[in-house]
Design a protein around this motif. Structure first.
Motif, PDB file in Angstrom:
ATOM      1  N   GLN A 131      30.694  29.380  26.183  1.00  0.00           N
ATOM      2  CA  GLN A 131      30.652  28.552  27.391  1.00  0.00           C
ATOM      3  C   GLN A 131      31.397  29.284  28.498  1.00  0.00           C
ATOM      4  N   TYR A 134      23.646  30.374  31.478  1.00  0.00           N
ATOM      5  CA  TYR A 134      24.175  29.164  30.863  1.00  0.00           C
ATOM      6  C   TYR A 134      23.631  27.964  31.629  1.00  0.00           C
ATOM      7  N   GLN A 168      27.719  25.200  30.277  1.00  0.00           N
ATOM      8  CA  GLN A 168      28.062  24.665  28.967  1.00  0.00           C
ATOM      9  C   GLN A 168      27.102  25.082  27.855  1.00  0.00           C
ATOM     10  N   GLU A 169      25.852  25.409  28.187  1.00  0.00           N
ATOM     11  CA  GLU A 169      24.837  25.682  27.178  1.00  0.00           C
ATOM     12  C   GLU A 169      24.313  27.111  27.299  1.00  0.00           C
TER      13      GLU A 169
END
Length: 340
Positions: free
Chosen positions: A314, A273, A278-279
């Protein structure tokens, strides 16, 4: 012997997971393997009156599944990894994309490995789904692929294979000999029953170095000819210098990433991530040789792979203060996948 619906469903449920593994080895695709299992069970149900009870139900299903896979392979090309598509690239090469159906797919251990198998059986099954082994299988013609798997992974005799594939024992033995000769020319990676304590510590150091984005520490964990690939891109890199340059340059967007442990193809793997969790960015599968990492494959199709592996969209916020000190700030140790 005629099976009623309840009896058939119970026997099919019992063998479904191992059929999925078999079809995955044949087709190198999780989804294609699932489709093949569905077709296998449909053909078996329709032909249940032909099951005489004299042969094991499991062997009967395997014969049907193998032929379903052979039918599927009639009209499709083999799947591959970037490192088998062409020569190694350079950090400045263009990023050319191939469709998802072009690439070998990783398979979640938790979805295909039986939880009730004994340790020796688990070890054999892990070996048979390693990326390097499944990729090597794809270089075999479909019939040779089937013969090799039925004899050397499932332990069938040449006579049993010949009956299942509707061919002769001589043809089976010839196909097996050619398949073994082809695999002898391929790099099948390291055979192992499980990770040693040294390798478990190695994977822990990889996680720590990656999350610190300490590129020098990270490359120090690699073999001299380690590879980095990123399907769906065709580009792949080899060696410390190229990988270090990539990570400091075009790959530097991975700085600040966090890793969530999982297990893929019998190997340690991680959901990566970016932006502090978050990604969703990649499913990273590591290939180990001795006390070093020989391959890092970052599968970038997170929309497909993260739900399949049970990875969240996430990661939760990193603990701070006392909670962080108690946990050591770790996202999970390598033993997570070893003990699954």
């Amino acid at each position: 012997m005629t099976l009623d619906e309840a009896g058939f469903d119970e026997l099919a449920r019992r063998h479904r997971r191992e059929l999925h593994v078999h079809c995955y080895r044949m087709l190198a695709s999780f989804d294609d393997a699932e489709d093949a299992v569905q077709e296998t069970l449909l053909r078996a149900w329709r032909g249940r009156d032909g099951f005489d009870g004299g042969s094991l139900f499991r062997a009967w299903l395997y014969r049907i599944a193998t032929n379903v896979c052979l039918d599927a392979l009639d009209d499709r090309s083999r799947r591959a990894r970037p490192i088998e598509e062409g020569p190694e690239g350079s950090v400045n090469d263009a990023l050319e994309v191939r469709p998802r159906t072009h690439w070998l797919e990783p398979v979640p251990d938790a979805r295909v490995l039986p939880t009730d198998a004994d340790p020796s059986e688990q070890a054999v099954l892990r070996q048979s789904i390693r990326l390097a082994f499944v990729a090597a299988l794809q270089h075999l013609p479909p019939k040779q692929r089937a013969v090799l798997l039925l004899t050397e992974v499932l332990g069938w005799s040449s006579a049993e294979v010949a009956e299942g594939l509707d061919t002769s024992v001589a043809a089976v033995n010839s196909a097996l000999q050619r398949a073994r000769a082809t695999l002898a020319t391929r790099d099948l990676g390291e055979k192992r029953a499980s990770l040693s304590d040294t390798q478990l510590a190695l994977v822990d150091r990889y996680v720590a170095a990656f999350q610190r984005y300490d590129v020098d520490a990270l490359t120090a964990l690699l073999t001299e000819d380690a590879t980095l690939s990123m399907p769906p891109y065709t580009l792949w890199l080899r060696g410390h210098d190229a990988i270090r340059t990539w990570l400091f340059g075009r790959g530097s967007g991975c700085r600040g990433s966090r890793l969530a442990p999982t297990a893929a193809c019998g190997s340690p793997a991680f959901g990566q991530y970016r932006q502090g969790g978050q990604e969703p960015w990649a499913l990273i599968v590591l290939e180990l040789v001795g006390d070093r990492i020989a391959g890092m494959t970052s599968f970038l199709d997170t929309e497909t792979l993260f739900p399949r592996f049970g990875l969240p969209r996430q990661l939760p916020a990193v603990a701070t203060g006392k909670a962080a000190r108690r946990s050591g700030g770790r996202v999970g140790r390598a033993r997570f996948w070893q003990d699954r």
